[in-house]
Each structure stands twice: as C-alpha cells, then as structure tokens.
Write an enzyme that holds these catalytic residues in place. Structure first.
Site, PDB file in Angstrom:
ATOM      1  CD  GLU A   1       2.218   5.979   8.330  1.00 36.78           C
ATOM      2  OE1 GLU A   1       2.840   5.427   7.427  1.00 36.78           O
ATOM      3  OE2 GLU A   1       0.984   6.028   8.348  1.00 36.78           O
ATOM      4  NE  ARG A   2       2.628  -0.612  12.986  1.00 43.20           N
ATOM      5  CZ  ARG A   2       1.697  -0.842  12.060  1.00 43.20           C
ATOM      6  NH1 ARG A   2       1.783  -0.242  10.880  1.00 43.20           N
ATOM      7  NH2 ARG A   2       0.698  -1.656  12.297  1.00 43.20           N
TER       8      ARG A   2
ATOM      9  CE  LYS B   1      -2.485  -0.596   3.708  1.00 38.66           C
ATOM     10  NZ  LYS B   1      -1.881  -1.835   4.198  1.00 38.66           N
TER      11      LYS B   1
END
Length: 477
Positions: free
Chosen positions: A204-205, A178
C-alpha cells in the site's frame, strides 16, 4: 566455508559490544547480502520457513529461510530493510517460524507484519502467538459455501452476489473506486452482520493507507476492524508475507471473536509481484511471461487459508490489478481460479458518473443459478442483464443515427436500460462527508421490487436524474 566459521566467535564478541545479543549459540554468520536476500553460512541448517535474526545497532532484523544452497549454506529473505547489514554478522535462530501476537484487543488497531503497532498506540499484550505460515483448516473442520451474503449494495446483491464464506475479486485500474467499495463492504459487515473486518494492505502507498485509516475512523467502522499494512517501500519479503499475517488474525477472530469475518486485500497482484521479485533473487528460473515458476502454488497457499469452519465464516474481498487490461495474464488467471464472484470495475462506467462503477455484463458469480438465488431473483437479474446488454449493442447505432432510428421495442428497451443503469448507482456511507449525500443500504427485496417495476414500465415517464443516487424508488412519485 571453514574460514567463515572460524571468524564466528570474534564477530559475535564485536556485535555484543554494540547491541544486546542473546547468550544462545548462533546459527551461523551472514556470508553474502543480495538486496533483500542474504546467504547464511550455518553451523547447522535451519528448516525451511524458519525465522532467523541478527542484531545490529540495537535493532533486530528478521529473515525467513527459503532455500538450502548446500550442506552448510541457507538463503533467506529479509523482512526488514537491509541497510547496514554486512558480512560476518552472527545469525541467531528464533526457534520456529515467524509468529505474531493474537488477542481480541487487536480490533481497532493498525499493525505491521510482526503485529507491532503503526498507529502510535501501545503494543499488543498477548500470551498467545500463532505462526503466519500454517496449513489451511482440515477438511473435517472446513465448511462449504453458505447462502448469499447481503451487502446492501444494489448492483452487487442483484447481479454478482457475495457468498458467505466465499471469495470475491474486484478487478480494476486506479481511480475507479476499488478502495471506496472495499470500505463500504467493511461498513456493511459491521452494520448488517455484526461481524469484524481485517484489511491487508499489500504494498500500500502510505498516502492511501493514511487516508483509508482516517476515513474508516470517520465512518465509525474502525472499532470492529483491524488493518495490517506492508507498505510499498518495504522489502518484498514483507509484501510477500503480509497477506498471511493478516489471514492469521482473521482466523483467530473467526475462532474466538465473531461468526462473520470479512477479509479484504488490496492488492492481490502486488503479492504476486513480490513473489516474482523474490523468485529471481532466490535463483529460480522465470516461467510464463516472466512470472515465478511457483506462481500457482504461492497463490494457492494464500487462497486456501481463506476458509470457513464450524466456528465461523471468512468471506474474502480482494482487489486485483489487471496488467494492461489483459484478463488472460497468468497472475490474473491464477487468482481467478480461486474466486467465487468476479466484480469488474469499468473506467467507462466511472466516466459516465455511474458509481459504484461495476460493469454489470462482465461481472458475475458462480452462485447465479435458480437453486441458489430462487426463481424471482434469478429471473429479475437475467432480465436486467438482457436490457443492459441490448442497450450496449445499440449504443453505436444511437450515436450515429439517433434513437429515432430504432424500433419502438428497442427504444423502450433502451429507455428502461438507462433508467436501470442510473438506479443501480448508490450513495455510500463511507464517503458521505465528501459527497454531501447520505449513505444508503438497500435490502435485496426492495431492489428486486424496484427492478421489476422498471422492467414492466412503471417508471417509463420518469426523468433519469430522479433515479440517480437513490436508495429505493418508494415515494419517488
């Protein structure tokens, strides 16, 4: 209630001795803290969505009002970490909803929810501020969906084309590509359409965000891009509002900088998760499958802001996680209702080395009709899909009995479907340094010509590996 207001003056004096507090009269004091949610005992009730703040140890902690509990108490969500907050801290009114600085200099930057830099660069200098909670463009100004927006990615342009000013969802799990596909879209908008990109990292990491930032620099697309991050370890209030903050920048860029703006969100499902967390903390009863009762309106509040006007277009690409691969999940259904194109990324395709790992049969677009695409594009796309569908039907028979058990016509269909499947793979610009294969952008006319040749049998005697990770078929022989 009165007792809390009586201690207000002494609380203010104590706080002033530790951090700079404005001389204005406070709105009230913190009465209770429930994780990322605080209850405020107010001398006057602030409007809903008003930004209020407290000063603690020289830092400013911002909250957004979401509920009026009674005539003198409001409930707000934190847009910062809440460690160190305590009862009776004075709360001040910012004078309006949360606003962020907007300027053309935001391009090439990495920002947080408030427009503060995360990339170590200087702060944005701007005299214009825009509220992140705002109505969509009025109907008199809004423009409908335009023509097909070419991306240079064969499988997308052929089978699930993007629409200029439309919304596209990328559905898939972890590790199917993705983020790489999103980066390639950003590269295409900058290279093909001279537009700009706004990336919203919702939950988000930090590892992913760091890699994405450096990969975009390496790919050369960062100078025409803006990244707005709300990280996974931050308050759910940040994850809930980061999409609107990024959209505010996208609207500004659409109106003042570029005609084509690509808005990317990774991941829309985390936005829904943040809303679900906050809904329980705000005291709402859960609804279907435990989601918040306001699910549809919250998704619509975000999606309806993604619109095109006479000034320019905002084309959205949103990554969506599908819980337990269940496309009937209420969150997925709420997001699907707003999309024009659906791109399903398949783990089976990725396992076979087919990248981008798009499932050509499950993916589709509302624009797949003869009027929009034209007779040739529509005919080729339908024929390619028929070949791939027939191949999928016969896969079990081939696995058990071998391809020799098929009729001559079916063998020919399977051969061409396998060639087409490998032809629809493509090397990407943004990962060229990792793969060692130069990126390729393929015009739609080339894709249509090549697919017609495959369908007519021009390449029946060609080995499958000669079709894999190529741009066009010109000069293959």
């Amino acid at each position: 209630m009165t007792e809390g207001l009586l201690v207000l003056p002494s609380a203010i004096e104590t706080a002033r001795s530790h951090c700079p507090i404005p001389e204005q009269a406070p709105l009230g004091v913190i009465e209770e803290v429930h994780g990322p949610v605080i209850d405020i005992l107010c001398s006057r009730l602030p409007p809903l969505h008003q930004a209020v703040y407290v000063c603690l140890d020289g830092e400013r902690y911002t909250f957004e009002v979401h509920r009026h509990l009674d005539a003198s108490r409001a409930r707000a969500i934190a847009l910062h970490r809440t460690a160190g907050l305590r009862r009776l801290l004075p709360v001040f009114d910012s004078g309006g909803p949360l606003q962020i600085p907007v300027t053309p200099d935001c391009l090439g930057r990495l920002l947080d929810l408030f427009g503060h830099p995360l990339d170590g660069g200087p702060a944005l200098t701007s005299t214009e501020f825009r509220p992140i909670v705002a109505p969509p463009a009025p109907l008199s100004e809004a423009m409908g969906m335009g023509e097909i927006l070419p991306t240079g990615i064969k499988v997308i342009d052929l089978l699930c084309p993007f629409v200029r000013g439309g919304k596209t969802g990328l559905f898939g799990g972890a590790g199917v590509g993705k983020t790489v596909l999103i980066m390639e879209f950003m590269n295409a908008i900058v290279r093909l359409h001279q537009g700009v990109s706004v990336f919203a990292g919702v939950g988000e990491r930090i590892r992913e965000g760091h890699e994405l930032w450096h990969d975009m620099h390496d790919a050369g697309v960062m100078p025409r891009s803006l990244m707005v991050f709300g990280q996974m370890d931050e308050s759910p209030g940040v994850r809930f509002r980061i999409g609107l903050s990024a959209l505010t920048y996208a609207e500004y860029l659409r109106d003042h900088v570029a005609k084509e703006v690509l808005f990317l969100m990774d991941n829309a499902f985390r936005f829904v998760q943040a809303g679900s967390e906050l809904s329980g903390l705000l005291g709402r009863m859960p609804a279907t499958v435990g989601y918040q009762p306001t699910l549809l309106s919250e998704v619509a509040e975000l999606q309806e802001r993604i619109s095109s006007t006479r000034s320019g277009n905002i084309t959205a690409v949103e990554a969506v996680y599908v819980p337990a691969d269940d496309m009937t999940d209420p969150a997925v259904g709420a997001i699907l209702a707003h999309l024009d194109t659906t791109v399903i990324l398949s783990r089976n395709q990725a396992a076979k080395g087919i990248y981008p790992a798009v499932d050509p049969l499950a993916s589709g677009s509302r624009m797949m009709d003869r009027v929009t695409l034209g007779d040739r594009h529509y005919r080729v796309a339908q024929t390619v899909r028929e070949h791939l569908a027939r191949y999928r039907e016969l896969e079990d028979i081939i696995a058990m009995l071998g391809i020799e058990a098929l009729s001559e016509a079916d063998r020919r269909t399977v051969l061409r479907a396998r060639l087409l499947e490998r032809y629809l793979t493509q090397p990407f610009f943004v990962v060229a340094d990792h793969t060692g294969i130069a990126g390729a952008s393929v015009p739609l006319a080339t894709t249509l010509t090549d697919c017609e040749d495959f369908i007519q049998g021009t390449y029946d005697d060609l080995p499958e590996d000669r079709c894999y990770m190529r741009a066009g078929m010109e000069g293959v022989r």
